[in-house]
Motif scaffolding. Structure first.
Motif, PDB file in Angstrom:
ATOM      1  N   ASN A  47       0.824  -1.215   0.000  1.00 21.45           N
ATOM      2  CA  ASN A  47       0.000   0.000   0.000  1.00 21.45           C
ATOM      3  C   ASN A  47       0.855   1.260   0.000  1.00 21.45           C
ATOM      4  N   ASN A  48       2.186   1.100   0.214  1.00 20.68           N
ATOM      5  CA  ASN A  48       3.101   2.233   0.172  1.00 20.68           C
ATOM      6  C   ASN A  48       4.503   1.670  -0.058  1.00 20.68           C
ATOM      7  N   ASN A  50       7.311   3.500  -0.050  1.00 24.11           N
ATOM      8  CA  ASN A  50       8.297   4.267   0.720  1.00 24.11           C
ATOM      9  C   ASN A  50       9.523   4.687  -0.101  1.00 24.11           C
ATOM     10  N   ASP A  76      -5.317   3.725  -5.422  1.00 20.48           N
ATOM     11  CA  ASP A  76      -4.695   4.601  -4.424  1.00 20.48           C
ATOM     12  C   ASP A  76      -4.181   3.838  -3.203  1.00 20.48           C
ATOM     13  N   THR A  77      -4.538   2.591  -3.063  1.00 18.08           N
ATOM     14  CA  THR A  77      -4.074   1.816  -1.896  1.00 18.08           C
ATOM     15  C   THR A  77      -3.339   0.545  -2.289  1.00 18.08           C
ATOM     16  N   SER A 134       3.833  -4.128   5.439  1.00 14.14           N
ATOM     17  CA  SER A 134       4.264  -2.727   5.383  1.00 14.14           C
ATOM     18  C   SER A 134       4.727  -2.296   6.764  1.00 14.14           C
ATOM     19  N   ARG A 137       6.379   3.674   8.611  1.00 13.97           N
ATOM     20  CA  ARG A 137       7.183   4.640   7.866  1.00 13.97           C
ATOM     21  C   ARG A 137       7.869   5.623   8.805  1.00 13.97           C
TER      22      ARG A 137
END
Length: 326
Positions: A47-48, A50, A76-77, A134, A137
């Motif tokens: 989903n990200n 980084n 978007d996810t 994930s 962050r």
């Protein structure tokens, strides 16, 4: 101007060196990007990413086994990352492996780290999608740290207020620290508590002595604890119960006799309530006494009679000889 042979030789050497460097660089870069050799494709969904970029390394158990080939944003996810993995490593990666995005050191570039799964599982196949995880962050950690700093500032401010009130003698703690009368009262209370505790300990010790003495055979409870004595007491109680039943029966019979006497029944009532019979009994007893006296007189006269004197003397001698023998 025509080039001399020496210049031509120098130019040829330079071209050869340049081509050699170019081939080595291409081979090095291609080898690093897994452009040569047997490779397979694996993918994972995040989903990200980084800051993950194309060409970043893919590691399995700390070993570089491939590179990132493509990063595709589905929505978007959901972000799909395609990886190129060495073919000979594929058999070691299980289907329960987990892909995470981390950095190469504190300030290094991002990379994908494949963590081996636990337990037994089959190996992945080309084109499989492995699970992802994930991690937190850096931005999220900074936000959390910022909130923690704000809370620490609030706690520090409140702690300063509390310590200031304590130093001024306010509140319970401040009163305990700076009020001498309360301190003395508390000291006396602790002294009385200590005395009470000592008394309690003495009482418990005496109670333990009493309990221990109950098990000795020189007191009632200790005697009862003796099996032989307990059996004797049990037999005595049983005999007392039997005797009590017999006594109750005798008392019942006696009550019956008394009731009969009161009711005019039986010999006792007849003897006690008939005056004539009483007089007859009295006269009979009087006659018996008189006859007994006369009989004694007659026996005494017989002793002195000439015909019976020898008999009685013989009887007296026999009695005397028996007494001597005894």
């Amino acid at each position: 101007m025509e080039k001399t042979n020496a210049e031509k030789i120098k130019l040829g050497i330079f071209v050869i060196i340049g081509l050699s460097v170019f081939v080595a660089a291409v081979y090095f870069i291609g080898n690093k990007q897994n452009m040569f050799g047997n490779t397979v494709h694996l993918s994972s969904v995040f989903n990200n990413v980084n800051g993950l970029q194309l060409g970043n390394n893919v590691r399995y158990s700390g070993i570089n086994v491939g590179t990132v080939r493509n990063i595709e944003m589905i929505n978007d996810t959901v972000i799909k990352v395609d990886m190129v993995i060495q073919g000979d490593i594929l058999k070691h990666i299980k289907k329960n492996a987990i892909a995470t995005i981390s950095s190469d050191g504190l300030v290094g570039s991002m990379l994908i780290n494949i963590i081996p799964g636990s337990g037994e599982a089959p190996s992945v196949e080309p084109g499989d999608v492995i699970q992802s995880f994930s991690r937190t962050r850096t931005e999220d950690m900074l936000k959390t740290l910022n909130v923690t700093n704000e809370n620490a500032a609030v706690l520090t401010s409140d702690l300063i207020k509390i310590t200031h009130e304590i130093t001024e003698g306010k509140g319970t703690i401040g009163t305990l620290l700076y009020d001498r009368e309360m301190a003395n009262d508390l000291k006396e209370t602790m002294h009385y508590l200590k005395m009470t505790s000592q008394g309690t300990n003495e009482s418990i010790a005496n109670l333990n002595k009493l309990i221990n003495s109950l098990n000795k055979k020189d007191n009632v409870v200790g005697v009862i604890n003796d099996t032989a004595v307990a059996n004797q007491i049990k037999n005595i109680v049983i005999n007392l119960q039997k005797s009590s039943k017999k006594i109750d029966l005798v008392v019942d019979n006696l009550n019956t006799t008394i009731d009969n006497a009161k009711g005019g029944k039986g010999v006792i009532n007849y003897l006690s309530n008939d005056p004539k019979l009483v007089r007859k009994v009295d006269s009979t007893m009087t006659n018996i006494n008189e006859a007994s006296i006369r009989l004694n007189q007659n026996l005494e006269a017989l002793k002195h009679n000439i015909f019976f004197r020898g008999y009685f003397k013989k009887q007296e001698k026999q009695k005397a000889s028996k007494k001597q023998v005894q």
